[in-house]
Design an enzyme around this catalytic site. Structure first.
Site, mmCIF file in Angstrom:
data_model
loop_
_atom_site.group_PDB
_atom_site.id
_atom_site.type_symbol
_atom_site.label_atom_id
_atom_site.label_comp_id
_atom_site.label_asym_id
_atom_site.label_seq_id
_atom_site.Cartn_x
_atom_site.Cartn_y
_atom_site.Cartn_z
ATOM 1 N N ASP A 155 -3.687 -18.048 0.512
ATOM 2 C CA ASP A 155 -4.694 -18.720 -0.325
ATOM 3 C C ASP A 155 -5.433 -19.778 0.482
ATOM 4 O OD1 ASP A 155 -2.263 -20.105 -0.221
ATOM 5 O OD2 ASP A 155 -2.367 -20.838 -2.279
ATOM 6 N N TYR A 194 0.826 -1.215 0.000
ATOM 7 C CA TYR A 194 0.000 0.000 0.000
ATOM 8 C C TYR A 194 0.858 1.263 0.000
ATOM 9 C CZ TYR A 194 -4.785 -1.663 0.720
ATOM 10 O OH TYR A 194 -6.028 -2.214 0.564
ATOM 11 N N ASP A 220 -6.679 -6.693 3.964
ATOM 12 C CA ASP A 220 -7.759 -6.004 3.250
ATOM 13 C C ASP A 220 -8.707 -7.032 2.650
ATOM 14 O OD1 ASP A 220 -9.171 -3.885 1.912
ATOM 15 O OD2 ASP A 220 -8.118 -4.455 0.070
ATOM 16 N N ASP A 261 -12.664 -8.517 4.272
ATOM 17 C CA ASP A 261 -13.928 -8.449 3.530
ATOM 18 C C ASP A 261 -14.572 -9.836 3.469
ATOM 19 O OD1 ASP A 261 -13.816 -5.723 2.935
ATOM 20 O OD2 ASP A 261 -14.420 -6.042 0.849
ATOM 21 N N LYS A 305 2.464 -15.319 2.608
ATOM 22 C CA LYS A 305 2.669 -16.077 1.363
ATOM 23 C C LYS A 305 4.150 -16.416 1.300
ATOM 24 C CE LYS A 305 1.205 -17.779 -2.582
ATOM 25 N NZ LYS A 305 0.287 -18.951 -2.654
HETATM 26 C C1 IPM Z 1 -10.567 -0.835 3.623
HETATM 27 C C2 IPM Z 1 -10.774 -0.255 2.254
HETATM 28 C C3 IPM Z 1 -9.602 0.677 1.949
HETATM 29 C C4 IPM Z 1 -8.354 -0.162 1.941
HETATM 30 C C5 IPM Z 1 -9.737 1.474 0.647
HETATM 31 C C6 IPM Z 1 -11.030 2.225 0.575
HETATM 32 C C7 IPM Z 1 -8.558 2.400 0.446
HETATM 33 O O1 IPM Z 1 -10.910 -1.248 1.310
HETATM 34 O O2 IPM Z 1 -10.509 -0.069 4.596
HETATM 35 O O3 IPM Z 1 -10.502 -2.060 3.727
HETATM 36 O O4 IPM Z 1 -7.998 -0.766 0.908
HETATM 37 O O5 IPM Z 1 -7.689 -0.220 2.971
HETATM 38 MG MG MG Z 2 -11.042 -3.180 2.122
#
Ligand code: IPM
Ligand code: MG
Length: 354
Positions: free
Chosen positions: A221, A138, A245, A249, A189
């Site tokens: 993975d 990042y 990240d 999710d 990884k």
């Molecule tokens: C998160 C989001 C952010 C990230 C984006 C919006 C920059 O996906 O907070 O998980 O990738 O960190």
């Molecule tokens: Mg995210």
């Protein structure tokens, strides 16, 4: 308790307004809570031509904690990259040194049917994902789009972790595990990436200071697969920025409702930025249908981690449980037989339960 409030874009202002109601109710109970508002994301760009206006960063640096709604909206998608709302988020994380991102994924018994997995796989699920937040690909340099000698263009980013970055987040991970099920799974990884091999080496070193914690390692993975195969095997997952990240999710959907999940991003002194895991949902903004519970639960995390008020954190969490038990639901977690209510009504219900 000096709290910077950054509502942001989309549903940000309406969900933050509900969390602010909760803070105001606590103030009514005698807590010295001071709220000061500022712009971030698209709202920052509109107000000051910058997704993270100087005044916002300054206010956040001077506050004990930051409460953030969400950033992003269709109208900002075509702006040059430095002006995009997401940059405001990345810059405030870096600017405040918020390297430890806690993303819990827990399933409320009342919502077990909302998960896309079978109830028996997720019932009782309680995972804490600890994502490193200010390093990795990042922020690694160099990055960009360059022209090679043969005239072809090439996009590139740099994945990197320094020893101190790994060490400090690993310590946070082990300390969290000590307060929970004493199991830490470090996700990397290391079969392919040098950055990951080094990550693993340092995590193993740090683990020697926490002999009571059972440490395991998993390739990312496989971790992605295990999260949907048998998610209850995990207690604390420790991982880097990009893997975290993605996995956070994925984990959020195990709970069925990203609208329920809070997060905390902490610096070395427990100063923190608290925000829901979900985004700005511009498609439903301003309709009073968004779920404010993730933001309200983020206030609970703020009380727990920044202000060391476990009692208040639990009071807020219990109030949220109570409104769920009362059958109150926003649209995203609605099931037949329950009572569908809007964003503001949900905020009021939590305040009443409080
Ligand atoms: C998160 C989001 C952010 C990230 C984006 C919006 C920059 O996906 O907070 O998980 O990738 O960190
Ligand atoms: Mg995210």
């Amino acid at each position: 308790m000096k709290i910077a409030v950054l509502p942001g874009d989309g549903i940000g202002p309406e969900i933050v307004a509900q969390a602010a109601k909760v803070l105001e109710a606590l103030r009514g109970d005698g807590l010295k809570i001071e709220l000061e508002y500022a712009h971030i994301g698209g709202a920052g760009y509109d107000a000051a031509g910058d997704p993270l206006p100087d005044a916002t960063l300054k206010l956040s640096q001077q506050s004990d904690a930051v409460l953030l709604g969400a950033v992003g909206g269709y109208q900002y998608d075509t702006l040059p990259r430095p002006m995009r709302p997401e940059q405001g988020l990345l810059r405030i994380r870096k600017g405040l040194g918020l390297f430890a991102n806690l993303r819990p994924a827990m399933v409320y018994p009342e919502l077990v049917n909302a998960s896309s997995l079978k109830p028996e796989l997720v019932s009782g699920l309680d995972i804490m994902i600890l994502r490193e937040l200010t390093g990795d690909i990042y922020f690694g340099q160099p990055r960009g789009i360059r022209t090679l000698d043969n005239g072809e263009q090439q996009g590139f980013d740099t994945m990197m972790y320094s020893e101190s970055e790994i060490r400090r987040v690993a310590h946070v991970g082990f300390q969290i595990a000590m307060k929970r099920g004493k199991k830490l799974c470090s996700v990397d990884k290391a079969n392919v990436l040098d950055t990951s091999m080094f990550w693993r080496e340092i995590v193993i070193e740090v683990s020697k200071e926490y002999p009571q914690v059972e440490l395991s390692h998993m390739y990312v993975d496989n971790a992605a697969m295990q999260l949907v195969r048998a998610p209850k095997q995990f207690d604390v997952i420790l991982t880097g920025n990009i893997f975290g990240d993605i996995l956070s999710d994925e984990a959020s959907m195990l709970t069925g409702s990203i609208g329920m999940l809070p997060s905390a991003s902490l610096d070395a002194h427990n100063k923190g930025l608290y925000e829901p895991c979900h985004g700005s949902a511009p498609d439903i903004a301003g309709k009073d249908i968004a779920n404010p519970l993730a933001t309200i639960l983020s206030v609970a995390m703020m009380m727990r981690y920044t202000f060391a008020r476990e009692d208040i954190a639990q009071r807020i969490e219990t109030a949220v449980r109570k409104v769920l038990q009362q059958g109150l639901r926003t649209g995203d977690i609605f099931e037949p037989g329950m009572q569908k209510i809007g964003c503001a009504a949900m905020g009021d219900a939590v305040v009443a339960a409080l």
